[in-house]
Design an enzyme around this catalytic site. Structure first.
Site, short mmCIF file in Angstrom:
data_model
loop_
_atom_site.label_atom_id
_atom_site.label_comp_id
_atom_site.label_asym_id
_atom_site.label_seq_id
_atom_site.Cartn_x
_atom_site.Cartn_y
_atom_site.Cartn_z
N PHE A 92 0.86 -1.19 0.00
CA PHE A 92 0.00 0.00 0.00
C PHE A 92 0.89 1.23 0.00
CE2 PHE A 92 -2.25 3.61 1.65
CZ PHE A 92 -3.44 3.57 0.93
N ASP A 127 9.36 2.91 2.01
CA ASP A 127 8.15 3.68 2.31
C ASP A 127 7.91 3.55 3.82
OD1 ASP A 127 5.65 4.69 2.83
OD2 ASP A 127 4.70 3.81 1.06
N LYS A 165 2.58 11.25 7.32
CA LYS A 165 1.83 10.95 8.55
C LYS A 165 2.40 11.66 9.79
CE LYS A 165 -0.87 7.15 6.92
NZ LYS A 165 -0.52 6.11 5.96
C1 LIG Z 1 -0.82 6.15 4.49
C2 LIG Z 1 0.23 5.57 3.61
C3 LIG Z 1 0.52 6.12 2.33
C4 LIG Z 1 -0.30 7.24 1.73
O1 LIG Z 1 -0.28 8.42 2.47
P1 LIG Z 1 -1.43 9.52 2.21
O2 LIG Z 1 -1.00 10.68 3.05
O3 LIG Z 1 -2.72 8.91 2.65
O4 LIG Z 1 -1.41 9.81 0.75
C5 LIG Z 1 1.55 5.56 1.62
N1 LIG Z 1 2.28 4.54 2.09
C6 LIG Z 1 2.03 3.98 3.30
C7 LIG Z 1 2.87 2.85 3.78
C8 LIG Z 1 0.99 4.47 4.09
O5 LIG Z 1 0.71 3.90 5.26
#
Ligand SMILES: *Cc1c(COP(=O)(O)O)cnc(C)c1O
Length: 423
Positions: free
Chosen positions: A148, A234, A268
């Site tokens: 994701f 990520d 985040k």
């Molecule tokens: C939440 C998340 C995203 C996307 O972030 P947004 O601010 O919602 O666009 C990408 N990668 C990971 C691992 C995430 O948990």
């Protein structure tokens, strides 16, 4: 359509409004939140809950941290947005702080997580052509099954979750999906000389805190270095102390660039939930592929975001949230393991630091009613703890990292009594 009348409870009224006027792209747990402080949130009826989602780990510093509220208020009255057409007095300070904090030479500021992922993908492709010598238009990026990385068309195009993807094509070419937590599969895919990058989550949060073998990250980093392929972590959900380290993909004390990710994506908790702030970190050599006009964002690097992010990182350090996350994570998993041992339908607990999940068996009760993760989450809500189910059988538990041990133990008792009611 439901009538919106005064007789409705505040809760029902808020839900009805979203139902009627909002796109139905989420399926929220039925609770309407109105305020928050630290590890607690309150609903519109005044009931208090422990927050065990922390806005998908954006609120690691706790809700409305007083230091973050103070800098937000101050900066809101001073200056919020300049665009990058001009310099601003905070961006450079912020860039230096983030680079030193995480051990990188350069950073590029964006707003949301998905934008930072897109930035990293663009960076990797340009690096592939300019520095690795991949023929024009041939660059390939490896991603993992169950990933994701956000919601743009490019990102959902490389997803393996049909809900994310179906109906949104055609997609961006140039991605190859390989199995997660599988070094031989990675080695095989890396043999293609047109691969410029491997994009991976150190723990797959949205898949249900799917946690790979302890040596997956170091081995994958080494394999990428061997093939001159960028390793891009990520860390949007796993980073910033969530898993008991600043970054989940590499120990805090590891200084050798050969053993660290080439690029890291953060979002985040970078702003502690105050404001969308994201960033890509990399070396000078990699980041230099961006030159004026090749990439940008109107809000990216704005003074408000820079100020709040600096304070959010300072809170992580000053309150030693990495150590708290590491220590209380062990306590939490030990408590959950007792439930696994006691109840056959609680199958396992997994995770690192305070990013954990419990996997349950989806059942039908004697009276014919369903017993899935959703029903258990409703019970926990009634008992004063909010967590979100994923995939029907997984519940993620991720409280703000400012939680104290006695609070965590109270939460474990709430979870245990909810499980008992659920049996
Ligand atoms: C939440 C998340 C995203 C996307 O972030 P947004 O601010 O919602 O666009 C990408 N990668 C990971 C691992 C995430 O948990």
């Amino acid at each position: 359509m439901p009538q919106l009348t005064q007789q409705h409870s505040k809760t029902q009224r808020a839900i009805d409004l979203e139902e009627r006027y909002g796109a139905h792209n989420y399926h929220p747990l039925p609770v309407v939140l109105d305020s928050g402080k630290g590890v607690f949130v309150w609903d519109v009826e005044g009931k208090r809950y422990y927050d065990f989602l922390s806005a998908y780990s954006a609120v690691n510093q706790g809700h409305c941290h007083p230091r973050l509220v103070a800098v937000m208020q101050d900066q809101a009255a001073r200056m919020t947005l300049t665009s990058r057409a001009f310099y601003n007095s905070l961006l450079g300070e912020y860039e230096r702080m983030v680079c030193e904090f995480f051990g990188y030479e350069k950073m590029l500021p964006m707003n949301t997580g998905a934008e930072a992922v897109e930035t990293a993908l663009k960076m990797a492709r340009k690096w592939g052509y300019q520095k690795k010598g991949i023929p024009a238009g041939e660059a390939k990026i490896l991603v993992c099954e169950g990933n994701f990385h956000g919601r743009t068309i490019t990102i959902v195009g490389m997803s393996t979750d049909p809900d994310c993807q179906i109906g949104f094509g055609p997609f961006t070419p140039g991605f190859e999906v390989i199995p997660y937590d599988d070094i031989p599969a990675l080695e095989k895919a890396l043999a293609d000389p047109n691969v410029c990058a491997f994009l991976v989550e150190p723990i797959q949060g949205e898949r249900g805190v799917y946690t790979p073998a302890d040596d997956y990250m170091p081995k994958a980093i080494a394999a990428c270095k061997k093939h001159n392929v960028l390793f891009i972590a990520d860390e949007i959900q796993t980073g910033i102390a969530r898993t008991g380290r600043l970054l989940c993909s590499v120990p805090d004390e590891e200084q050798d660039p050969a053993k660290r990710p080439d690029a890291v994506i953060l979002a985040k908790a970078l702003s502690g939930g105050m404001y969308p702030v994201s960033a890509v970190l990399a070396s000078d050599a990699i980041m230099s592929v961006f030159t004026p006009g090749t990439h940008g964002s109107t809000y990216g690097g704005n003074p408000m975001g820079a100020r709040v992010a600096m304070e959010a990182l300072a809170v992580v350090k000053d309150e030693d949230l990495t150590a708290n996350s590491e220590r209380l994570g062990k306590v939490f998993r030990a408590e959950m393991q007792k439930l696994v041992d006691q109840y056959p339908f609680i199958k396992l607990v997994r995770g690192k630091g305070l990013l954990n999940a419990v996997v349950i068996e989806e059942r039908i009760a004697a009276d014919g009613s369903p017993r899935s993760a959703w029903e258990l989450c409703l019970l926990m809500r009634d008992n004063g703890l909010l967590a979100k189910p994923t995939h029907g059988d997984i519940i993620r538990f991720a409280p703000p990292l400012v939680i104290r041990e006695e609070e965590l133990m109270e939460c474990c008792r709430i979870i245990a009594s909810s499980v008992q009611q659920f049996a």
